[in-house]
Design a protein around this motif. Structure first.
Motif, PDB file in Angstrom:
ATOM      1  N   ARG A  39       2.703  -0.718   1.562  1.00  0.00           N
ATOM      2  CA  ARG A  39       3.399   0.104   0.448  1.00  0.00           C
ATOM      3  C   ARG A  39       2.337   0.450  -0.549  1.00  0.00           C
ATOM      4  O   ARG A  39       2.599   1.579  -1.173  1.00  0.00           O
ATOM      5  CB  ARG A  39       4.489  -0.912  -0.090  1.00  0.00           C
ATOM      6  CG  ARG A  39       5.584  -0.875   0.784  1.00  0.00           C
ATOM      7  CD  ARG A  39       6.657  -1.586  -0.161  1.00  0.00           C
ATOM      8  NE  ARG A  39       7.917  -1.680   0.906  1.00  0.00           N
ATOM      9  CZ  ARG A  39       8.992  -1.912   0.543  1.00  0.00           C
ATOM     10  NH1 ARG A  39       9.250  -2.549  -0.630  1.00  0.00           N
ATOM     11  NH2 ARG A  39      10.201  -1.932   1.385  1.00  0.00           N
ATOM     12  N   LEU A  40       1.152  -0.340  -0.456  1.00  0.00           N
ATOM     13  CA  LEU A  40       0.214   0.004  -1.476  1.00  0.00           C
ATOM     14  C   LEU A  40      -0.544   1.430  -1.006  1.00  0.00           C
ATOM     15  O   LEU A  40      -0.844   2.200  -1.844  1.00  0.00           O
ATOM     16  CB  LEU A  40      -0.858  -1.035  -1.632  1.00  0.00           C
ATOM     17  CG  LEU A  40      -2.021  -0.879  -2.503  1.00  0.00           C
ATOM     18  CD1 LEU A  40      -1.680  -0.558  -3.923  1.00  0.00           C
ATOM     19  CD2 LEU A  40      -3.134  -2.059  -2.532  1.00  0.00           C
ATOM     20  N   ARG A  41      -0.862   1.296   0.286  1.00  0.00           N
ATOM     21  CA  ARG A  41      -1.181   2.460   0.768  1.00  0.00           C
ATOM     22  C   ARG A  41      -0.264   3.793   0.498  1.00  0.00           C
ATOM     23  O   ARG A  41      -0.725   5.180   0.232  1.00  0.00           O
ATOM     24  CB  ARG A  41      -1.482   2.481   2.376  1.00  0.00           C
ATOM     25  CG  ARG A  41      -2.328   3.668   2.949  1.00  0.00           C
ATOM     26  CD  ARG A  41      -2.460   3.609   4.420  1.00  0.00           C
ATOM     27  NE  ARG A  41      -1.230   3.325   5.218  1.00  0.00           N
ATOM     28  CZ  ARG A  41      -0.273   4.139   5.641  1.00  0.00           C
ATOM     29  NH1 ARG A  41      -0.572   5.268   5.428  1.00  0.00           N
ATOM     30  NH2 ARG A  41       0.569   3.747   6.342  1.00  0.00           N
ATOM     31  N   LEU A  42       0.949   3.709   0.731  1.00  0.00           N
ATOM     32  CA  LEU A  42       1.681   4.741   0.677  1.00  0.00           C
ATOM     33  C   LEU A  42       1.976   5.089  -1.089  1.00  0.00           C
ATOM     34  O   LEU A  42       1.980   6.219  -1.277  1.00  0.00           O
ATOM     35  CB  LEU A  42       3.279   4.384   0.926  1.00  0.00           C
ATOM     36  CG  LEU A  42       3.556   4.179   2.436  1.00  0.00           C
ATOM     37  CD1 LEU A  42       5.041   3.621   2.584  1.00  0.00           C
ATOM     38  CD2 LEU A  42       3.480   5.660   2.930  1.00  0.00           C
ATOM     39  N   LEU A  43       1.693   4.096  -1.934  1.00  0.00           N
ATOM     40  CA  LEU A  43       1.695   4.485  -3.251  1.00  0.00           C
ATOM     41  C   LEU A  43       0.501   5.152  -3.682  1.00  0.00           C
ATOM     42  O   LEU A  43       0.639   6.531  -4.267  1.00  0.00           O
ATOM     43  CB  LEU A  43       1.805   3.202  -4.265  1.00  0.00           C
ATOM     44  CG  LEU A  43       1.727   3.361  -5.628  1.00  0.00           C
ATOM     45  CD1 LEU A  43       3.051   4.055  -6.157  1.00  0.00           C
ATOM     46  CD2 LEU A  43       1.661   1.977  -6.379  1.00  0.00           C
ATOM     47  N   LEU A  44      -0.666   4.766  -3.166  1.00  0.00           N
ATOM     48  CA  LEU A  44      -1.894   5.326  -3.569  1.00  0.00           C
ATOM     49  C   LEU A  44      -1.946   6.966  -2.761  1.00  0.00           C
ATOM     50  O   LEU A  44      -2.337   7.975  -3.448  1.00  0.00           O
ATOM     51  CB  LEU A  44      -3.023   4.832  -2.812  1.00  0.00           C
ATOM     52  CG  LEU A  44      -3.648   3.617  -3.578  1.00  0.00           C
ATOM     53  CD1 LEU A  44      -4.694   2.780  -2.842  1.00  0.00           C
ATOM     54  CD2 LEU A  44      -3.821   3.711  -4.873  1.00  0.00           C
ATOM     55  N   HIS A  45      -1.432   7.125  -1.637  1.00  0.00           N
ATOM     56  CA  HIS A  45      -1.191   8.327  -0.915  1.00  0.00           C
ATOM     57  C   HIS A  45      -0.235   9.481  -1.786  1.00  0.00           C
ATOM     58  O   HIS A  45      -0.413  10.396  -2.103  1.00  0.00           O
ATOM     59  CB  HIS A  45      -0.752   8.266   0.408  1.00  0.00           C
ATOM     60  CG  HIS A  45      -0.806   9.591   1.242  1.00  0.00           C
ATOM     61  ND1 HIS A  45      -1.986  10.238   1.602  1.00  0.00           N
ATOM     62  CD2 HIS A  45       0.297  10.425   1.256  1.00  0.00           C
ATOM     63  CE1 HIS A  45      -1.497  11.512   2.158  1.00  0.00           C
ATOM     64  NE2 HIS A  45      -0.342  11.402   2.050  1.00  0.00           N
ATOM     65  N   GLY A  46       0.617   8.706  -2.516  1.00  0.00           N
ATOM     66  CA  GLY A  46       1.751   9.391  -3.224  1.00  0.00           C
ATOM     67  C   GLY A  46       1.100   9.861  -4.568  1.00  0.00           C
ATOM     68  O   GLY A  46       1.354  11.034  -4.924  1.00  0.00           O
ATOM     69  N   LEU A  87       7.792  15.160 -13.069  1.00  0.00           N
ATOM     70  CA  LEU A  87       8.727  14.154 -12.776  1.00  0.00           C
ATOM     71  C   LEU A  87       9.073  14.232 -11.576  1.00  0.00           C
ATOM     72  O   LEU A  87       9.506  13.044 -10.826  1.00  0.00           O
ATOM     73  CB  LEU A  87       9.934  14.040 -14.077  1.00  0.00           C
ATOM     74  CG  LEU A  87       9.577  13.439 -15.274  1.00  0.00           C
ATOM     75  CD1 LEU A  87      10.923  13.940 -16.152  1.00  0.00           C
ATOM     76  CD2 LEU A  87       9.026  12.180 -15.509  1.00  0.00           C
ATOM     77  N   THR A  88       9.324  15.450 -11.158  1.00  0.00           N
ATOM     78  CA  THR A  88       9.959  15.611  -9.683  1.00  0.00           C
ATOM     79  C   THR A  88       8.883  15.202  -8.672  1.00  0.00           C
ATOM     80  O   THR A  88       8.956  14.498  -7.398  1.00  0.00           O
ATOM     81  CB  THR A  88      10.245  17.092  -9.509  1.00  0.00           C
ATOM     82  OG1 THR A  88      11.306  17.725 -10.391  1.00  0.00           O
ATOM     83  CG2 THR A  88      10.791  17.196  -8.184  1.00  0.00           C
ATOM     84  N   LEU A  89       7.645  15.668  -8.961  1.00  0.00           N
ATOM     85  CA  LEU A  89       6.456  15.037  -8.149  1.00  0.00           C
ATOM     86  C   LEU A  89       6.477  13.467  -8.067  1.00  0.00           C
ATOM     87  O   LEU A  89       6.218  12.864  -6.762  1.00  0.00           O
ATOM     88  CB  LEU A  89       5.270  15.574  -8.778  1.00  0.00           C
ATOM     89  CG  LEU A  89       5.068  17.001  -8.460  1.00  0.00           C
ATOM     90  CD1 LEU A  89       3.758  17.525  -9.087  1.00  0.00           C
ATOM     91  CD2 LEU A  89       4.928  17.509  -6.795  1.00  0.00           C
ATOM     92  N   MET A  95       7.825   7.293  -5.892  1.00  0.00           N
ATOM     93  CA  MET A  95       9.230   6.680  -5.651  1.00  0.00           C
ATOM     94  C   MET A  95       9.913   6.470  -4.171  1.00  0.00           C
ATOM     95  O   MET A  95      10.284   5.287  -3.846  1.00  0.00           O
ATOM     96  CB  MET A  95      10.216   6.985  -6.896  1.00  0.00           C
ATOM     97  CG  MET A  95       9.434   6.956  -8.024  1.00  0.00           C
ATOM     98  SD  MET A  95       8.806   5.463  -8.540  1.00  0.00           S
ATOM     99  CE  MET A  95      10.237   4.540  -8.744  1.00  0.00           C
ATOM    100  N   ARG A  96      10.009   7.817  -3.802  1.00  0.00           N
ATOM    101  CA  ARG A  96      10.849   8.023  -2.437  1.00  0.00           C
ATOM    102  C   ARG A  96      10.052   7.108  -1.285  1.00  0.00           C
ATOM    103  O   ARG A  96      11.056   6.258  -0.544  1.00  0.00           O
ATOM    104  CB  ARG A  96      10.977   9.328  -2.205  1.00  0.00           C
ATOM    105  CG  ARG A  96      11.716   9.412  -0.982  1.00  0.00           C
ATOM    106  CD  ARG A  96      11.945  11.101  -0.582  1.00  0.00           C
ATOM    107  NE  ARG A  96      10.523  11.765  -0.511  1.00  0.00           N
ATOM    108  CZ  ARG A  96      10.197  11.766   1.027  1.00  0.00           C
ATOM    109  NH1 ARG A  96      10.758  11.356   2.000  1.00  0.00           N
ATOM    110  NH2 ARG A  96       8.874  12.262   1.074  1.00  0.00           N
ATOM    111  N   PRO A  97       8.921   7.118  -1.233  1.00  0.00           N
ATOM    112  CA  PRO A  97       8.334   6.463   0.063  1.00  0.00           C
ATOM    113  C   PRO A  97       8.646   4.856  -0.151  1.00  0.00           C
ATOM    114  O   PRO A  97       8.502   4.100   0.760  1.00  0.00           O
ATOM    115  CB  PRO A  97       6.831   6.820  -0.062  1.00  0.00           C
ATOM    116  CG  PRO A  97       6.749   8.116  -0.723  1.00  0.00           C
ATOM    117  CD  PRO A  97       7.817   8.149  -1.545  1.00  0.00           C
ATOM    118  N   LEU A  98       8.384   4.503  -1.686  1.00  0.00           N
ATOM    119  CA  LEU A  98       8.487   3.088  -1.653  1.00  0.00           C
ATOM    120  C   LEU A  98       9.786   2.446  -1.513  1.00  0.00           C
ATOM    121  O   LEU A  98      10.137   1.284  -1.494  1.00  0.00           O
ATOM    122  CB  LEU A  98       8.147   2.718  -3.182  1.00  0.00           C
ATOM    123  CG  LEU A  98       6.623   2.810  -3.452  1.00  0.00           C
ATOM    124  CD1 LEU A  98       6.084   2.484  -4.801  1.00  0.00           C
ATOM    125  CD2 LEU A  98       5.565   2.236  -2.421  1.00  0.00           C
TER     126      LEU A  98
END
Length: 186
Positions: A39-46, A87-89, A95-98
């Protein structure tokens, strides 16, 4: 006092596992640790995509304001559009990947795919642990968990899987921050 000293490094707490009574990490904490790093990787990518596209929105809005000769109505409209876009980005890329639900079996499968030397021992242990079969021997489940933990110890408890992607994501994020700082100073 001990909880305060543990909370100081709370950012790195996801990198550590919680040992059970025997001193080795519990299977559940190993799975949770892998899930958190994923999830940390997903957050950094996001965050990376949010900043890159947000920078594009900012540059585009600045160019449009200049083209419209700083018209007050255009300024308000572009502020609203820029804020809505940011906000959409954030919602889409951060938020969506997490919010994706990753149960223990899916996380174990993820680790098995990236570390083939586990030979599905982790998958079997997680599956045996989550099944509440009264006829299944608890000793068998404990032995499976012990073997899975030994196999996980050989692969650094899954740290190898996310180590390089986390470094790349953090490096890219740093480059985007540097680009943003350079653009702001320019």
């Amino acid at each position: 006092m001990e909880t305060t000293s543990n909370n100081i490094g709370a950012g790195f707490a996801l990198l550590k596992s919680i040992p059970d009574a025997s001193g080795r990490p519990a299977l559940g904490s190993v799975i949770e640790r892998i899930r958190r790093r994923w999830r940390l990787r997903l957050l950094l990518h996001g965050l990376l995509w949010t900043l890159v596209l947000g920078l594009g929105v900012f540059v585009g809005a600045a160019w449009l304001v200049n083209e419209m000769h700083f018209d007050p109505n255009a300024l308000w409209l572009l502020r609203f559009v820029s804020l809505f876009s940011l906000l959409t980005l954030v919602a889409w890329f951060c938020m969506r990947p997490l919010r994706l639900d990753a149960d223990d079996l899916r996380v174990a499968l993820y680790l098995e795919e990236h570390e083939p030397e586990l030979k599905s021992i982790l998958l079997g242990a997680v599956d045996a642990r989550r099944d509440d079969d009264p006829e299944r021997s608890t000793q068998l489940v404990e032995e499976l968990e012990a073997r899975a933990l030994e196999a996980c110890a050989q692969i650094e408890f899954g740290d190898r899987v996310e180590r390089e992607p986390l470094r790349r994501a953090a490096g890219r994020l740093g480059l985007v921050f540097l680009l943003m700082l350079t653009l702001a100073l320019w």
